[in-house]
Design an enzyme around this catalytic site. Structure first.
Site, short mmCIF file in Angstrom:
data_model
loop_
_atom_site.label_atom_id
_atom_site.label_comp_id
_atom_site.label_asym_id
_atom_site.label_seq_id
_atom_site.Cartn_x
_atom_site.Cartn_y
_atom_site.Cartn_z
N TYR A 293 -7.35 1.81 12.19
CA TYR A 293 -7.08 2.87 11.23
C TYR A 293 -8.34 3.69 10.94
CZ TYR A 293 -5.94 4.60 6.43
OH TYR A 293 -5.74 5.34 5.30
N SER B 54 -2.22 6.71 7.23
CA SER B 54 -2.13 5.75 8.33
C SER B 54 -0.79 5.92 9.04
CB SER B 54 -2.27 4.32 7.80
OG SER B 54 -1.22 4.00 6.90
N GLY C 151 -24.33 19.30 3.82
CA GLY C 151 -23.11 18.89 4.50
C GLY C 151 -22.09 18.24 3.59
N MET D 210 1.85 7.92 6.74
CA MET D 210 2.16 7.53 5.37
C MET D 210 1.23 8.27 4.42
SD MET D 210 3.00 3.49 5.95
CE MET D 210 1.88 3.25 7.33
N ASN E 196 0.80 -1.21 0.00
CA ASN E 196 0.00 0.00 0.00
C ASN E 196 0.84 1.27 0.00
OD1 ASN E 196 -2.00 1.88 0.31
ND2 ASN E 196 -2.63 1.25 2.33
N CYS E 197 1.30 1.73 1.15
CA CYS E 197 1.99 3.01 1.24
C CYS E 197 3.20 2.88 2.17
CB CYS E 197 1.05 4.10 1.74
SG CYS E 197 0.19 3.66 3.26
N ASN F 114 2.91 -0.15 4.83
CA ASN F 114 1.62 -0.77 5.15
C ASN F 114 1.31 -1.86 4.13
OD1 ASN F 114 -1.56 -0.70 4.58
ND2 ASN F 114 -1.20 -0.24 6.73
N GLU G 88 -13.27 8.83 1.89
CA GLU G 88 -14.57 9.44 1.68
C GLU G 88 -15.45 8.65 0.71
OE1 GLU G 88 -11.83 11.16 2.01
OE2 GLU G 88 -12.27 12.52 3.67
N CYS H 231 -1.24 7.36 2.76
CA CYS H 231 -2.64 7.00 2.94
C CYS H 231 -3.19 7.52 4.26
CB CYS H 231 -2.80 5.49 2.88
SG CYS H 231 -1.83 4.62 4.14
#
Length: 708
Positions: A546, A393, A686, A389, A171-172, A412, A551, A391
């Protein structure tokens, strides 16, 4: 008796289906190998004799094969097994064709909205997405256990980045940029030695970022402080050159003035190289590198003054912005900036408060930087301060063989997120049922995360030399497996979660901002944390909780649950779920109270935590922004401001975008109607992202079930 199908649905038992399956197998073998009607009846009776209330379909098929073998009908049993296998293949038939064709025709709107950093009309981006669709399909049909695939499809959990799961990449990470600059690296088979100047160090850094981004699917973070020594090298080079050229002909004051001018010019050029290269480079996945620059001032650092100069120049250039194709200064998407608040710069009389004031000015105009409180972070990470990182995390503390904490050069392995509101929908106000369902689904998450871990085991360092052989993560030999870096907590596995607010409303009938609601929400959070810690103790792997800023996942979960369970007030009616532990955007709460409330969850969600508030345009009210930054230092570990307003990228207009008579967004200044060239924010519902109108028919945010 009832039958449980493979997708979990319960159906009425039908003996005729068993008979039809055996008869099809009968027709495919020679007469001597067939069974008669009596044997078929006996087989059916054998199944029914179990008298189970619910029998899985796989168990029924196993029993049929068993009875055929008992009757010495081996050829028939084999044909039945082949028939069973063929049916399984049909159920798992390739599903990529239509999605790929829609992508090429630019009709796949879900992909278009998934990543604002990727333009789906570009050939390079389409190539990456096509590969991703194939990976997603193979992952679903072949690589993941069926129950995990079904759980993902049904919104029980989200198996992140399935479009890259087919490859042995992670991942990152936090790039070990210090090692790569100090000791050199290799890219594309070419040796890159340690830079002799600041500008070269900046160029090499961006080359490293691009190479790293092309061989993983998440973001990466770079600590800017490691460039300080190279700025000093440039200063020493200029001093040496002047001395050699002029000797005593120039006074020391004159020499210093000339050196300062040359150094400022190189500083400006080096930072500009970072900004422009990051925004103009295109990695192999069809986008600019998702990179974060970590801006930390450490008074005890040997190169602190050089580091301060670099940070100031980064902030100055970010405030100015980057020109778009029309020559208008706009806010560049990358690099993301994170600024660390510490005793020396927290706007309480510290030596470097002036740098923080510049950072606040940048936030007021360009949204970035985000802020990390060194004070609060040390409380949560054994006295350490380090970057998240790409992301967003955070790593868990880890020490090397010498007992030293290590952060850079770690990564990660992957993320799986849990849909909390769906559990609340199923349990209602029955807390006992809720905790039971929660544990069942957490076990699914664990199995899914272990799939990520096992997929990386046995990977050779040759798969990405920039990571494993030339310093970004490690300095391994060719042909070595990366397994040691997957175990013992060196790298992390992230358990994400969505919708703590909605869950609390469902189970307790109140928001988690109320005393009763917060008590329940905290118990849920602590249970999630304890579960991740238990997994870590049992496996030795770096599981962490995490609070993901995913979003798009908030909308996906809400969309699935709305389709399954209908419109539920304050839950699925909104069209989105609230991210992680965040306060729902519709609640009336000021920025200070929001930060104070959410901070109590951040020290539980140590594998990733970010909080944000939306504030009005604050460019003309910097003292108020400074007050909020002071508050962040004392109260919350990681926070950011959202100061978006309507904005036209075409002409630079910074004001309200209006709706014309044709029900389209239209810039009142240049009359641009291309929504992809606008940023439009409306606060009635919102929703804080870009709004899309549906073919001019109704005033509805496209794909959001939200109305203005």
């Amino acid at each position: 008796m009832k039958v449980q199908k493979r997708d979990g649905r319960i159906a009425i038992y039908d003996a005729g289906k068993i008979r039809a399956a055996i008869e099809k197998a009968n027709a495919a073998v020679e007469a001597a190998e067939r069974v008669d009607e009596k044997t078929i009846d006996e087989t059916i009776q054998y199944v029914e004799a179990l008298s189970e209330e619910v029998l899985p379909v796989e168990t029924i098929q196993d029993l049929i094969e068993e009875r055929l073998v008992v009757h010495n009908k081996y050829a028939l049993a084999k044909k039945y097994m082949i028939y069973r296998y063929q049916r399984a293949l049909l159920r798992k038939s390739n599903t990529t064709d239509e999605s790929i064709l829609k992508l090429i025709r630019n009709e796949n709107k879900e992909l278009a909205e998934e990543n604002s950093n990727k333009n789906t009309t570009l050939a390079s981006t389409q190539r990456d997405y096509i590969a991703g669709e194939v990976s997603r399909d193979v992952t679903k049909r072949l690589l993941l256990p069926e129950k995990i695939s079904l759980a993902h499809e049904n919104g029980v959990l989200h198996f992140h980045d399935a479009d890259y799961f087919i490859q042995p990449i992670f991942n990152c990470c936090l790039i070990n940029i210090a090692d790569m600059l100090d000791n050199g690296t290799v890219m594309n088979g070419k040796m890159i030695e340690s830079p002799k100047s600041f500008q070269v160090a900046c160029i090499v850094t961006t080359q490293i970022i691009a190479a790293v981004a092309s061989n993983q699917y998440g973001g990466q973070s770079v600590a800017v402080k490691h460039l300080g020594k190279y700025l000093r090298r440039s200063r020493m080079k200029y001093e040496r050159e002047l001395m050699e050229e002029f000797g005593d002909e120039m006074s020391k004051e004159e020499q210093k003035r000339v050196v300062d001018i040359r150094l400022r010019d190189e500083l400006r050029s080096g930072v500009q190289a970072i900004q422009y290269q990051i925004n103009t480079l295109m990695t192999t996945n069809g986008q600019a590198p998702f990179v974060t620059l970590f801006l930390q001032i450490e008074p005890e650092d040997e190169y602190v003054e050089e580091n301060v100069m670099i940070i100031q120049e980064i902030l100055r250039q970010r405030i100015q912005g980057t020109k778009n194709e029309q020559g208008i200064y706009v806010t560049p998407a990358f690099p993301k900036l994170i600024y660390v608040l510490d005793e020396c710069n927290c706007l309480k009389g510290g030596k470097y408060d002036y740098v923080t004031r510049q950072a606040v000015q940048c936030s007021a105009k360009r949204m970035y930087p985000d802020y990390i409180s060194a004070k609060k972070m040390r409380e949560n990470y054994e006295g350490n301060v380090f970057s998240c990182m790409g992301c967003r995390s955070f790593l868990s503390p880890w020490k090397d063989a010498k007992g030293n904490y290590k952060w850079e050069g770690r990564f990660n392995q992957g993320v799986v997120s849990l849909n909390l509101p769906q559990i609340g929908i199923l349990s209602g106000t029955d807390e006992e049922k809720f905790w039971q369902l929660l544990d069942e689904r957490l076990e699914l998450c664990r199995e899914a995360l272990m799939c990520r871990h096992k997929a990386l085991l046995g990977t050779l360092s040759d798969v990405s030399p920039i990571h494993w052989q030339y310093g970004a993560i490690a300095r391994m030999e060719k042909g070595q497996v990366i397994d040691p870096y997957l175990k013992d907590g060196y790298s992390t596995l992230s358990l994400g979660y969505i919708g703590l607010y909605e869950l609390t409303c469902l189970v307790k009938g109140v928001s988690h901002t109320t005393p009763e609601g917060k008590d329940f929400a905290m118990r849920v959070m602590k249970h999630l944390k304890a579960t991740a810690d238990q997994w870590k103790a049992e496996t030795g792997l770096g599981f962490g909780l995490y609070g993901t800023p995913a979003e798009s996942l908030c909308y996906r979960f809400a969309r699935i649950d709305r389709q399954k369970f209908g419109v539920i007030p304050n839950v699925t009616d909104k069209g989105y779920y609230t991210n992680s532990y965040h306060v729902d955007v519709r609640e009336r709460i000021n920025a200070f109270d929001k930060f104070a409330f959410e901070s109590s969850f951040q020290n539980i969600s140590t594998g990733g935590a970010i909080s944000y508030v939306e504030v009005p345009n604050m460019q003309n009210n910097l003292p108020a922004m400074e007050t909020m930054v002071q508050y962040i230092y004392d109260n919350i570990q990681y926070a950011e401001f959202n100061t978006k307003s309507d904005y036209c990228q075409e002409c630079g207009y910074d004001g309200e975008i209006l709706i014309n008579e044709d029900m389209e967004w239209e810039c009142p200044q240049c009359h641009n109607k291309d929504h992809s060239r606008m940023n439009v924010t409306r606060r009635t519902c919102g929703y804080l992202g870009e709004n899309f109108w549906n073919d001019g028919k109704t005033r509805e945010i496209k794909s959001r079930v939200l109305h203005l």
